[in-house]
Design a protein around this motif. Structure first.
Motif, mmCIF file in Angstrom:
data_model
loop_
_atom_site.group_PDB
_atom_site.id
_atom_site.type_symbol
_atom_site.label_atom_id
_atom_site.label_comp_id
_atom_site.label_asym_id
_atom_site.label_seq_id
_atom_site.Cartn_x
_atom_site.Cartn_y
_atom_site.Cartn_z
ATOM 1 N N ARG A 157 0.810 -1.216 0.000
ATOM 2 C CA ARG A 157 0.000 0.000 0.000
ATOM 3 C C ARG A 157 0.847 1.272 0.000
ATOM 4 O O ARG A 157 0.443 2.308 0.521
ATOM 5 C CB ARG A 157 -0.980 0.006 1.175
ATOM 6 C CG ARG A 157 -1.979 -1.148 1.119
ATOM 7 C CD ARG A 157 -3.022 -1.041 2.201
ATOM 8 N NE ARG A 157 -3.979 -2.154 2.104
ATOM 9 C CZ ARG A 157 -5.038 -2.306 2.899
ATOM 10 N NH1 ARG A 157 -5.266 -1.414 3.847
ATOM 11 N NH2 ARG A 157 -5.848 -3.332 2.747
ATOM 12 N N PHE A 158 2.000 1.193 -0.626
ATOM 13 C CA PHE A 158 2.867 2.373 -0.765
ATOM 14 C C PHE A 158 3.557 2.318 -2.121
ATOM 15 O O PHE A 158 4.140 1.299 -2.490
ATOM 16 C CB PHE A 158 3.920 2.422 0.338
ATOM 17 C CG PHE A 158 4.920 3.539 0.141
ATOM 18 C CD1 PHE A 158 4.637 4.816 0.589
ATOM 19 C CD2 PHE A 158 6.122 3.302 -0.508
ATOM 20 C CE1 PHE A 158 5.546 5.856 0.375
ATOM 21 C CE2 PHE A 158 7.033 4.324 -0.727
ATOM 22 C CZ PHE A 158 6.743 5.608 -0.275
ATOM 23 N N HIS A 159 3.490 3.438 -2.851
ATOM 24 C CA HIS A 159 4.121 3.500 -4.167
ATOM 25 C C HIS A 159 4.322 4.959 -4.548
ATOM 26 O O HIS A 159 3.674 5.858 -3.993
ATOM 27 C CB HIS A 159 3.247 2.808 -5.219
ATOM 28 C CG HIS A 159 1.888 3.431 -5.355
ATOM 29 N ND1 HIS A 159 1.622 4.467 -6.232
ATOM 30 C CD2 HIS A 159 0.720 3.184 -4.707
ATOM 31 C CE1 HIS A 159 0.350 4.817 -6.116
ATOM 32 N NE2 HIS A 159 -0.226 4.056 -5.192
ATOM 33 N N ALA A 160 5.210 5.177 -5.483
ATOM 34 C CA ALA A 160 5.452 6.530 -5.977
ATOM 35 C C ALA A 160 4.350 6.921 -6.956
ATOM 36 O O ALA A 160 3.775 6.069 -7.634
ATOM 37 C CB ALA A 160 6.806 6.595 -6.674
ATOM 38 N N GLU A 161 4.052 8.208 -7.013
ATOM 39 C CA GLU A 161 3.043 8.715 -7.949
ATOM 40 C C GLU A 161 3.709 9.001 -9.287
ATOM 41 O O GLU A 161 3.806 10.139 -9.740
ATOM 42 C CB GLU A 161 2.376 9.964 -7.374
ATOM 43 C CG GLU A 161 1.606 9.687 -6.090
ATOM 44 C CD GLU A 161 1.078 10.950 -5.442
ATOM 45 O OE1 GLU A 161 0.893 11.950 -6.172
ATOM 46 O OE2 GLU A 161 0.857 10.955 -4.223
ATOM 47 N N LYS A 162 4.192 7.928 -9.909
ATOM 48 C CA LYS A 162 4.941 8.067 -11.150
ATOM 49 C C LYS A 162 4.513 7.030 -12.182
ATOM 50 O O LYS A 162 4.088 5.928 -11.833
ATOM 51 C CB LYS A 162 6.456 7.926 -10.895
ATOM 52 C CG LYS A 162 7.060 9.075 -10.119
ATOM 53 C CD LYS A 162 8.556 8.942 -10.004
ATOM 54 C CE LYS A 162 9.157 10.119 -9.240
ATOM 55 N NZ LYS A 162 9.018 11.399 -9.948
ATOM 56 N N PHE A 163 4.661 7.413 -13.433
ATOM 57 C CA PHE A 163 4.544 6.490 -14.550
ATOM 58 C C PHE A 163 5.949 6.226 -15.075
ATOM 59 O O PHE A 163 6.784 7.132 -15.112
ATOM 60 C CB PHE A 163 3.686 7.077 -15.672
ATOM 61 C CG PHE A 163 2.224 7.192 -15.338
ATOM 62 C CD1 PHE A 163 1.567 6.164 -14.676
ATOM 63 C CD2 PHE A 163 1.501 8.322 -15.693
ATOM 64 C CE1 PHE A 163 0.213 6.262 -14.381
ATOM 65 C CE2 PHE A 163 0.146 8.426 -15.404
ATOM 66 C CZ PHE A 163 -0.493 7.391 -14.740
ATOM 67 N N ILE A 164 6.188 4.993 -15.488
ATOM 68 C CA ILE A 164 7.463 4.623 -16.082
ATOM 69 C C ILE A 164 7.224 4.274 -17.536
ATOM 70 O O ILE A 164 6.418 3.391 -17.836
ATOM 71 C CB ILE A 164 8.115 3.419 -15.373
ATOM 72 C CG1 ILE A 164 8.123 3.617 -13.861
ATOM 73 C CG2 ILE A 164 9.532 3.196 -15.893
ATOM 74 C CD1 ILE A 164 7.082 2.842 -13.116
ATOM 75 N N LEU A 165 7.906 4.949 -18.428
ATOM 76 C CA LEU A 165 7.798 4.645 -19.852
ATOM 77 C C LEU A 165 8.886 3.639 -20.213
ATOM 78 O O LEU A 165 10.077 3.881 -19.979
ATOM 79 C CB LEU A 165 7.951 5.917 -20.685
ATOM 80 C CG LEU A 165 7.874 5.759 -22.205
ATOM 81 C CD1 LEU A 165 6.545 5.125 -22.620
ATOM 82 C CD2 LEU A 165 8.076 7.109 -22.896
ATOM 83 N N VAL A 166 8.462 2.500 -20.742
ATOM 84 C CA VAL A 166 9.371 1.405 -21.092
ATOM 85 C C VAL A 166 9.304 1.196 -22.599
ATOM 86 O O VAL A 166 8.205 1.151 -23.174
ATOM 87 C CB VAL A 166 8.971 0.110 -20.355
ATOM 88 C CG1 VAL A 166 9.957 -1.020 -20.665
ATOM 89 C CG2 VAL A 166 8.900 0.352 -18.849
ATOM 90 N N ASP A 167 10.462 1.069 -23.255
ATOM 91 C CA ASP A 167 10.433 0.908 -24.707
ATOM 92 C C ASP A 167 10.184 -0.544 -25.106
ATOM 93 O O ASP A 167 10.041 -1.435 -24.260
ATOM 94 C CB ASP A 167 11.713 1.468 -25.354
ATOM 95 C CG ASP A 167 12.965 0.635 -25.065
ATOM 96 O OD1 ASP A 167 12.850 -0.523 -24.606
ATOM 97 O OD2 ASP A 167 14.075 1.149 -25.316
ATOM 98 N N ALA A 168 10.120 -0.788 -26.400
ATOM 99 C CA ALA A 168 9.748 -2.104 -26.909
ATOM 100 C C ALA A 168 10.797 -3.176 -26.628
ATOM 101 O O ALA A 168 10.517 -4.366 -26.775
ATOM 102 C CB ALA A 168 9.495 -2.018 -28.420
#
Length: 209
Positions: A157-168
């Protein structure tokens, strides 16, 4: 006696040190070096993951290769932040519908977020079963996935408020704080560029003098 070292046993009697050692050898044998290492000390750094999707199927980081994806962490009982975060993912899904990109939401409360729970949760956001994946598994393993593969602190129940962009090819391209308008826009622009480039950004060619 000269040359003999004595110590007291449990009853207060003096006994030679070597006898004490021999008498306790059967009950307190020294452990090997490997057995004294903390649990997980010999585990290799994660370079791939395998988790359970809401459909019940296993999804691996290798199976995600071929298309870029946006990863994030959440939990279904979160009353505020995660709802807003997944609203953002829904916006991305609508914007990039039918395009070669996936969205991967990983639960950080897997004891609650079993596949059936995630399936109901995903329906709230009209999540496309092929494009938007909801993953769960063991909490300790998910913590390692967050830290070792995505460079983010993830606990129950703890995480950063971030999106991670991952390439192909499975490489982390960049991180975006979705609550900041500038970074949100940057994610959209980078994702458009990444899709246009075929899933991976070409390496910069050396400048000619």
């Amino acid at each position: 006696q000269a040359g003999v070292a004595y110590t007291e046993d449990e009853e207060g009697n003096l006994v030679p040190v070597d006898e004490t050692s021999s008498s306790s050898a059967g009950t307190a044998a020294p452990k090997s070096l490997a057995s004294q290492q903390p649990a997980g000390a010999e585990e290799e750094w994660l370079s791939k993951f395998e988790l359970i999707e809401r459909s019940g199927k296993l999804v691996s980081s290798d199976s995600l290769k071929g298309e870029p994806y946006v990863a994030s962490f959440f939990f279904s009982t979160c009353p505020s932040i995660c709802l807003r975060q997944n609203d953002k993912v829904q916006q991305l899904q609508e914007r990039f519908q039918g395009q070669p990109v996936k969205f991967v939401s990983i639960s950080c409360d897997p004891e609650v977020d079993r596949p059936a729970v995630l399936s109901q949760y995903a329906d709230k956001f009209n999540a496309d079963k092929e494009q938007w994946l909801f993953l769960t598994g063991d909490m300790g393993y998910i913590t390692r996935v967050g830290g070792e593969m995505f460079g983010l602190s993830v606990m129950r129940r703890f995480h950063a408020e971030k999106f991670i962009l991952v390439d192909a090819e499975g490489n982390n391209v960049n991180y975006y704080t979705w609550t900041e308008p500038g970074q949100w826009q940057a994610l959209i622009e980078d994702l458009e560029k990444l899709i246009a480039a075929g899933g991976t950004f070409p390496e910069e060619a050396p400048s000619e003098e």
